[in-house]
Design an enzyme around this catalytic site. Structure first.
Site, PDB file in Angstrom:
ATOM      1  CB  THR A 124     -45.920  78.441  89.205  1.00 38.67           C
ATOM      2  OG1 THR A 124     -46.401  78.242  87.876  1.00 38.67           O
ATOM      3  CG2 THR A 124     -44.580  77.727  89.330  1.00 38.67           C
ATOM      4  CG  ASP A 125     -49.960  76.227  86.177  1.00 36.47           C
ATOM      5  OD1 ASP A 125     -48.899  76.845  86.004  1.00 36.47           O
ATOM      6  OD2 ASP A 125     -50.889  76.237  85.335  1.00 36.47           O
ATOM      7  CD  GLU A 126     -44.536  77.542  83.894  1.00 37.69           C
ATOM      8  OE1 GLU A 126     -43.354  77.206  83.777  1.00 37.69           O
ATOM      9  OE2 GLU A 126     -45.026  78.519  83.302  1.00 37.69           O
ATOM     10  CE1 TYR A 148     -40.985  81.192  87.623  1.00 37.66           C
ATOM     11  CE2 TYR A 148     -42.364  79.714  86.329  1.00 37.66           C
ATOM     12  CZ  TYR A 148     -42.236  80.669  87.317  1.00 37.66           C
ATOM     13  OH  TYR A 148     -43.348  81.108  87.994  1.00 37.66           O
ATOM     14  CE  LYS A 152     -42.542  80.402  91.946  1.00 34.93           C
ATOM     15  NZ  LYS A 152     -42.594  81.599  92.845  1.00 34.93           N
TER      16      LYS A 152
HETATM   17  P1  NAD Z   1     -42.912  89.616  87.853  1.00 36.03           P
HETATM   18  O1  NAD Z   1     -41.687  89.131  87.162  1.00 36.03           O
HETATM   19  O2  NAD Z   1     -43.821  90.569  87.171  1.00 36.03           O
HETATM   20  O3  NAD Z   1     -42.515  90.276  89.248  1.00 36.03           O
HETATM   21  C1  NAD Z   1     -41.532  89.740  90.098  1.00 36.03           C
HETATM   22  C2  NAD Z   1     -41.148  90.831  91.092  1.00 36.03           C
HETATM   23  O4  NAD Z   1     -40.180  90.282  91.999  1.00 36.03           O
HETATM   24  C3  NAD Z   1     -40.487  92.053  90.446  1.00 36.03           C
HETATM   25  O5  NAD Z   1     -41.046  93.244  90.969  1.00 36.03           O
HETATM   26  C4  NAD Z   1     -39.017  91.929  90.827  1.00 36.03           C
HETATM   27  O6  NAD Z   1     -38.342  93.179  90.953  1.00 36.03           O
HETATM   28  C5  NAD Z   1     -39.121  91.227  92.179  1.00 36.03           C
HETATM   29  N1  NAD Z   1     -37.900  90.487  92.528  1.00 36.03           N
HETATM   30  C6  NAD Z   1     -37.194  89.645  91.729  1.00 36.03           C
HETATM   31  N2  NAD Z   1     -36.126  89.186  92.400  1.00 36.03           N
HETATM   32  C7  NAD Z   1     -36.169  89.728  93.642  1.00 36.03           C
HETATM   33  C8  NAD Z   1     -35.344  89.616  94.786  1.00 36.03           C
HETATM   34  N3  NAD Z   1     -34.248  88.859  94.783  1.00 36.03           N
HETATM   35  N4  NAD Z   1     -35.692  90.301  95.893  1.00 36.03           N
HETATM   36  C9  NAD Z   1     -36.796  91.098  95.917  1.00 36.03           C
HETATM   37  N5  NAD Z   1     -37.587  91.249  94.848  1.00 36.03           N
HETATM   38  C10 NAD Z   1     -37.292  90.563  93.718  1.00 36.03           C
HETATM   39  O7  NAD Z   1     -43.691  88.285  88.285  1.00 36.03           O
HETATM   40  P2  NAD Z   1     -45.241  87.983  88.459  1.00 36.03           P
HETATM   41  O8  NAD Z   1     -45.772  87.472  87.193  1.00 36.03           O
HETATM   42  O9  NAD Z   1     -45.874  89.134  89.136  1.00 36.03           O
HETATM   43  O10 NAD Z   1     -45.161  86.732  89.462  1.00 36.03           O
HETATM   44  C11 NAD Z   1     -45.197  86.918  90.869  1.00 36.03           C
HETATM   45  C12 NAD Z   1     -45.131  85.568  91.554  1.00 36.03           C
HETATM   46  O11 NAD Z   1     -46.230  84.758  91.144  1.00 36.03           O
HETATM   47  C13 NAD Z   1     -43.878  84.763  91.218  1.00 36.03           C
HETATM   48  O12 NAD Z   1     -43.467  84.089  92.387  1.00 36.03           O
HETATM   49  C14 NAD Z   1     -44.357  83.768  90.158  1.00 36.03           C
HETATM   50  O13 NAD Z   1     -43.570  82.605  90.169  1.00 36.03           O
HETATM   51  C15 NAD Z   1     -45.766  83.507  90.646  1.00 36.03           C
HETATM   52  N6  NAD Z   1     -46.716  83.078  89.612  1.00 36.03           N
HETATM   53  C16 NAD Z   1     -46.853  83.811  88.467  1.00 36.03           C
HETATM   54  C17 NAD Z   1     -47.801  83.438  87.523  1.00 36.03           C
HETATM   55  C18 NAD Z   1     -47.998  84.230  86.241  1.00 36.03           C
HETATM   56  O14 NAD Z   1     -48.732  83.777  85.363  1.00 36.03           O
HETATM   57  N7  NAD Z   1     -47.394  85.396  86.075  1.00 36.03           N
HETATM   58  C19 NAD Z   1     -48.584  82.290  87.747  1.00 36.03           C
HETATM   59  C20 NAD Z   1     -48.404  81.557  88.913  1.00 36.03           C
HETATM   60  C21 NAD Z   1     -47.477  81.965  89.841  1.00 36.03           C
HETATM   61  O1  DAU Z   2     -48.385  78.710  84.453  1.00 36.33           O
HETATM   62  C1  DAU Z   2     -47.956  79.750  85.300  1.00 36.33           C
HETATM   63  C2  DAU Z   2     -46.726  80.388  84.695  1.00 36.33           C
HETATM   64  O2  DAU Z   2     -47.148  81.089  83.536  1.00 36.33           O
HETATM   65  C3  DAU Z   2     -45.997  81.314  85.652  1.00 36.33           C
HETATM   66  O3  DAU Z   2     -45.522  80.560  86.731  1.00 36.33           O
HETATM   67  C4  DAU Z   2     -44.836  82.019  84.928  1.00 36.33           C
HETATM   68  O4  DAU Z   2     -44.203  82.953  85.788  1.00 36.33           O
HETATM   69  C5  DAU Z   2     -45.380  82.740  83.719  1.00 36.33           C
HETATM   70  O5  DAU Z   2     -44.321  83.334  82.997  1.00 36.33           O
HETATM   71  C6  DAU Z   2     -46.167  81.790  82.818  1.00 36.33           C
HETATM   72  O6  DAU Z   2     -45.306  80.859  82.101  1.00 36.33           O
HETATM   73  P1  DAU Z   2     -45.564  80.494  80.555  1.00 36.33           P
HETATM   74  O7  DAU Z   2     -44.309  80.021  79.972  1.00 36.33           O
HETATM   75  O8  DAU Z   2     -46.762  79.656  80.399  1.00 36.33           O
HETATM   76  O9  DAU Z   2     -45.948  81.981  80.032  1.00 36.33           O
HETATM   77  P2  DAU Z   2     -45.491  82.833  78.750  1.00 36.33           P
HETATM   78  O10 DAU Z   2     -46.306  84.075  78.788  1.00 36.33           O
HETATM   79  O11 DAU Z   2     -44.031  82.978  78.657  1.00 36.33           O
HETATM   80  O12 DAU Z   2     -45.981  81.914  77.551  1.00 36.33           O
HETATM   81  C7  DAU Z   2     -47.330  81.497  77.432  1.00 36.33           C
HETATM   82  C8  DAU Z   2     -47.429  80.590  76.215  1.00 36.33           C
HETATM   83  O13 DAU Z   2     -47.191  81.390  75.046  1.00 36.33           O
HETATM   84  C9  DAU Z   2     -46.396  79.496  76.188  1.00 36.33           C
HETATM   85  O14 DAU Z   2     -46.970  78.329  75.628  1.00 36.33           O
HETATM   86  C10 DAU Z   2     -45.311  80.025  75.274  1.00 36.33           C
HETATM   87  C11 DAU Z   2     -46.079  80.875  74.283  1.00 36.33           C
HETATM   88  N1  DAU Z   2     -45.352  82.038  73.736  1.00 36.33           N
HETATM   89  C12 DAU Z   2     -44.758  82.897  74.616  1.00 36.33           C
HETATM   90  C13 DAU Z   2     -44.056  83.989  74.155  1.00 36.33           C
HETATM   91  C14 DAU Z   2     -43.367  84.942  75.115  1.00 36.33           C
HETATM   92  C15 DAU Z   2     -45.298  82.250  72.365  1.00 36.33           C
HETATM   93  O15 DAU Z   2     -45.838  81.472  71.568  1.00 36.33           O
HETATM   94  N2  DAU Z   2     -44.594  83.330  71.903  1.00 36.33           N
HETATM   95  C16 DAU Z   2     -43.966  84.223  72.741  1.00 36.33           C
HETATM   96  O16 DAU Z   2     -43.335  85.183  72.248  1.00 36.33           O
END
Ligand code: NAD
Ligand code: DAU
Length: 333
Positions: A124-126, A148, A152
């Protein structure tokens, strides 16, 4: 080609499988997912019975199960499985260390033992942390600031270590914030869309000036398939869309698209350690030939329409396990 997709019942993973079946007929997908609160059988229902698709409910930390799966032959891994919500990591860090770090280690060990054609570690970019101005390059310092993002980073560098030490063909990707259909409604965009549809207040953290770069989920998945094909082993690729907006602007956009009053947006207590801005430089992947296709305008319209058309999908979630977490998050603060 036999491809292990971990976390394929989650948001990005289920959309990834959807894209693979649209694009390829010769990929056999083994979807391994623990079905945690975030893994949703509804997301993968449409693949049931499809030739070339197998679902296994299981944990990436279960080394016996992983051994069984790899023993039968796996050509490629896309490791999506992770605990992913920053707010939950602030409450329950242990699950993040276990799955995100140890689970990745278990997969890497199996890849080392049985061999692998290519292993894509979805980071992730985080992991870079926050940046005031400019954008992070792949070679910049890594300073994650939530449990988190720190977990990662553990997985990200462990994957790299297996490339350097054991010569495993590993690629690490670092994508910005995804949005789109099937995103669990604890995350900012789907939470605000569904709350707004319900006429509830939209809880904006801090002063709403935090900036994220939003990418449509299938642009991210296209990039993963692209680096799988064209990327170089041991390299890291940033993925992003250059859609950087302060959260307040996104919240207002959601109100506008749903024709709801902007005063639904309410400033609430900030997330502890809230990163001010994420921004990645995507020139490396662009130079290879990939770029995002979906405009933010179009992607947001599509996303809002999807949540409007699928209340059964999110109402079930919001009245179930989500409710307990959400109440605890606000109570403990
Ligand atoms: P999500 O939380 O929607 O899905 C995660 C999935 O992983 C779920 O289906 C969960 O059941 C499964 N899982 C969790 N623990 C597990 C385990 N121990 N064994 C097998 N399965 C397990 O997440 P997402 O948003 O789809 O993210 C997917 C991937 O992409 C993650 O690795 C996340 O860090 C990365 N990522 C997400 C974002 C974003 O903005 N959502 C951005 C960059 C990277
Ligand atoms: O940047 C990639 C990441 O983006 C992924 O790796 C993570 O899995 C994903 O959860 C996401 O992280 P963020 O913390 O950026 O996403 P989130 O949707 O939780 O929040 C986005 C922004 O919105 C953040 O600045 C916090 C703010 N926020 C979030 C929630 C849930 C609010 O202001 N109110 C809220 O209720």
């Amino acid at each position: 080609m036999r491809v292990l997709v971990t976390g394929g019942a989650g948001f990005i993973g289920s959309n990834f499988i959807r894209l693979v079946f649209e694009k390829f007929t010769d990929w056999e997908i083994i979807n391994l997912d623990k079905l945690t609160y975030a893994g949703n059988p509804e997301n993968i229902k449409e693949f049931e019975g499809q030739s070339g698709y197998t679902f296994i409910q299981g944990d990436i930390c279960d080394s016996e199960l992983i051994d069984e799966i790899f023993k039968k032959g796996i050509d490629a891994v896309f490791n999506f499985a992770a605990e992913t919500h920053v707010d939950r990591s602030i409450m329950y860090g242990g699950d993040f260390i276990q799955t995100d770090v140890f689970g990745t280690f278990v997969l890497l060990e199996a890849a080392k033992k049985y061999g692998i054609g290519r292993f894509i570690q979805i980071s992730t970019d985080e992991v870079y942390g926050s940046i005031k101005e400019g954008s992070f390059k792949e070679t910049d310092a890594l300073n994650p600031s939530s449990p988190y993002s720190a977990s990662k980073l553990g997985a990200d560098r462990l994957a790299y270590a297996y490339h350097v030490t054991y010569k495993l063909p590993i690629i690490v990707t670092r994508c910005s914030n995804n949005y789109g259909p099937y995103q669990y409604p604890e995350k900012f965009i789907p939470l605000f869309i569904t709350h707004a549809i319900e006429g509830k207040d939209l809880p904006l953290y801090g002063d709403g000036t935090n900036v994220r770069d939003w990418i449509f989920v299938q642009d991210h998945n296209e990039a993963l398939i692209f680096v799988f094909d064209k990327g170089i082993d041991g390299e890291v690729y940033n993925i992003g869309a250059k859609n950087e907006f302060p959260n307040l602007e996104i919240a207002h956009k959601i109100c506008e698209l749903l024709k709801k009053p902007k005063d639904l947006v309410k400033l609430v207590k900030d997330r502890p350690g809230h990163d001010a801005r994420y921004s990645v430089d995507i020139s490396k992947i662009k130079a290879l030939g990939w770029e995002p296709k979906k405009s933010f305008e179009e992607g947001m319209k599509e996303t809002v329409e999807w949540y409007k058309a699928n209340p059964d999908w999110w109402e079930k979630i919001k009245s179930g396990a989500f409710k307990e977490y959400y109440e605890k998050w606000y109570k403990d603060r």
